[in-house]
Design a protein around this motif. Structure first.
Motif, PDB file in Angstrom:
ATOM      1  N   CYS A 140       3.230   8.259  -0.929  1.00 36.88           N
ATOM      2  CA  CYS A 140       4.336   7.616  -1.630  1.00 36.88           C
ATOM      3  C   CYS A 140       5.305   7.099  -0.563  1.00 36.88           C
ATOM      4  CB  CYS A 140       5.006   8.656  -2.545  1.00 36.88           C
ATOM      5  SG  CYS A 140       6.055   7.947  -3.790  1.00 36.88           S
ATOM      6  N   HIS A 141       5.597   5.818  -0.617  1.00 32.38           N
ATOM      7  CA  HIS A 141       6.411   5.214   0.440  1.00 32.38           C
ATOM      8  C   HIS A 141       7.869   5.694   0.383  1.00 32.38           C
ATOM      9  CE1 HIS A 141       3.557   1.611   1.373  1.00 32.38           C
ATOM     10  NE2 HIS A 141       2.936   2.775   1.334  1.00 32.38           N
ATOM     11  N   ALA A 142       8.517   5.629   1.529  1.00 31.46           N
ATOM     12  CA  ALA A 142       9.899   6.120   1.656  1.00 31.46           C
ATOM     13  C   ALA A 142      10.845   5.446   0.656  1.00 31.46           C
ATOM     14  CB  ALA A 142      10.388   5.854   3.078  1.00 31.46           C
TER      15      ALA A 142
ATOM     16  N   PRO B  48       9.932  -3.175   3.866  1.00 31.96           N
ATOM     17  CA  PRO B  48       9.215  -2.732   2.657  1.00 31.96           C
ATOM     18  C   PRO B  48       7.916  -3.506   2.397  1.00 31.96           C
ATOM     19  CG  PRO B  48      11.548  -3.044   2.190  1.00 31.96           C
ATOM     20  CD  PRO B  48      11.306  -3.592   3.566  1.00 31.96           C
ATOM     21  N   CYS B  49       6.935  -2.804   1.870  1.00 35.61           N
ATOM     22  CA  CYS B  49       5.681  -3.432   1.452  1.00 35.61           C
ATOM     23  C   CYS B  49       5.917  -4.161   0.127  1.00 35.61           C
ATOM     24  CB  CYS B  49       4.584  -2.386   1.309  1.00 35.61           C
ATOM     25  SG  CYS B  49       4.743  -1.377  -0.181  1.00 35.61           S
ATOM     26  N   ASN B  50       4.909  -4.876  -0.325  1.00 37.83           N
ATOM     27  CA  ASN B  50       5.054  -5.647  -1.566  1.00 37.83           C
ATOM     28  C   ASN B  50       5.290  -4.763  -2.781  1.00 37.83           C
ATOM     29  OD1 ASN B  50       2.260  -4.933  -0.953  1.00 37.83           O
ATOM     30  ND2 ASN B  50       1.768  -5.900  -2.900  1.00 37.83           N
ATOM     31  N   GLU B  51       4.683  -3.574  -2.800  1.00 39.50           N
ATOM     32  CA  GLU B  51       4.878  -2.693  -3.962  1.00 39.50           C
ATOM     33  C   GLU B  51       6.313  -2.159  -3.998  1.00 39.50           C
ATOM     34  OE1 GLU B  51       2.896  -2.215  -6.464  1.00 39.50           O
ATOM     35  OE2 GLU B  51       1.275  -3.407  -5.621  1.00 39.50           O
ATOM     36  N   CYS B  52       6.814  -1.755  -2.855  1.00 37.18           N
ATOM     37  CA  CYS B  52       8.199  -1.278  -2.817  1.00 37.18           C
ATOM     38  C   CYS B  52       9.169  -2.434  -3.042  1.00 37.18           C
ATOM     39  CB  CYS B  52       8.493  -0.580  -1.494  1.00 37.18           C
ATOM     40  SG  CYS B  52       7.624   0.990  -1.350  1.00 37.18           S
ATOM     41  N   ALA B  53       8.804  -3.619  -2.574  1.00 40.50           N
ATOM     42  CA  ALA B  53       9.669  -4.790  -2.811  1.00 40.50           C
ATOM     43  C   ALA B  53       9.848  -5.001  -4.310  1.00 40.50           C
ATOM     44  CB  ALA B  53       9.058  -6.030  -2.158  1.00 40.50           C
TER      45      ALA B  53
HETATM   46 ZN   LIG Z   1       6.012   0.455   0.125  1.00 41.08          ZN
END
Ligand SMILES: [Zn+2]
Ligand SMILES: Nc1nc(=O)n([C@H]2C[C@H](O)[C@@H](COP(=O)(O)O)O2)cc1CO
Length: 170
Positions: free
Chosen positions: A87-89, A113-118
């Motif tokens: 799970c990303h920060a 941030p990656c695309n999912e976190c974006a």
């Molecule tokens: Zn992410």
């Protein structure tokens, strides 16, 4: 130290105190130190428009998925790598926030941030991303993040370190 003409010590405001940006990125960096990922440790700190910290997070396995039972590999059989699970920060920081709306908040994060976190940042109403590293800038996920941030009006800027060192003796 400064003295007045009578030789009395004059106390002045400290000048080497942390700026808000340094303070919040410092909190993100400290949070990253909780990560068990031996390749990339990421920390995030969510802050409102009154410079109050709302939440923090770091990259780690979901609650209940024990760190020792999960893979930390970067390559190999996809199910045996960390990528399906970790799970990303930024997502952890968003999900850790128990206080209601994140509308208008900003996120300090040690890696872009990656695309999912974006998507999660945009959908939660956050308006600014302050990042430290952008080591995956050429990856499609980061290109997609920036495309979405641009379209959604989420500002992003690189944190400019002032080469100030903080030592923590723990
Ligand atoms: Zn992410
Ligand atoms: N913005 C990010 N926040 C994160 O929390 N991560 C996490 C997911 C992984 O645990 C690690 C990246 O692993 P690696 O591919 O650099 O070995 O960092 C990754 C990114 C990059 O998009």
């Amino acid at each position: 130290m400064f003295f007045d003409p009578e030789g009395k010590e004059i106390r002045m405001k400290r000048t080497d105190y942390l700026s808000w940006d340094q303070y919040f990125m410092g909190v993100a960096l400290l949070s990253a130190q909780r990560s068990k990922d031996d390749h990339t440790q990421v920390g995030a700190c969510l802050v409102n428009d009154q410079n109050k910290i709302l939440s923090v997070g770091y990259n780690g396995m979901p609650t209940g998925c024990h760190d020792d039972d999960m893979p930390w590999e970067r390559e190999g059989e996809p199910l045996d790598t960390k990528y399906f699970y970790v799970c990303h920060a930024e997502l952890n920081a968003i999900l850790n926030y128990g206080g209601g709306s994140l509308y208008g908040a900003r996120v300090y994060v040690t890696l872009f941030p990656c695309n999912e976190c974006a998507k999660a940042i945009i959908q939660s109403g956050m308006k600014e991303v302050i990042y430290m590293q952008d080591k995956y800038a050429d990856d499609d996920m980061t290109v997609a993040s920036k495309r979405m941030f641009d379209m959604a009006g989420v500002k992003y800027r690189k944190f400019e370190p002032k080469d100030q060192t903080i030592e923590l003796h723990l």
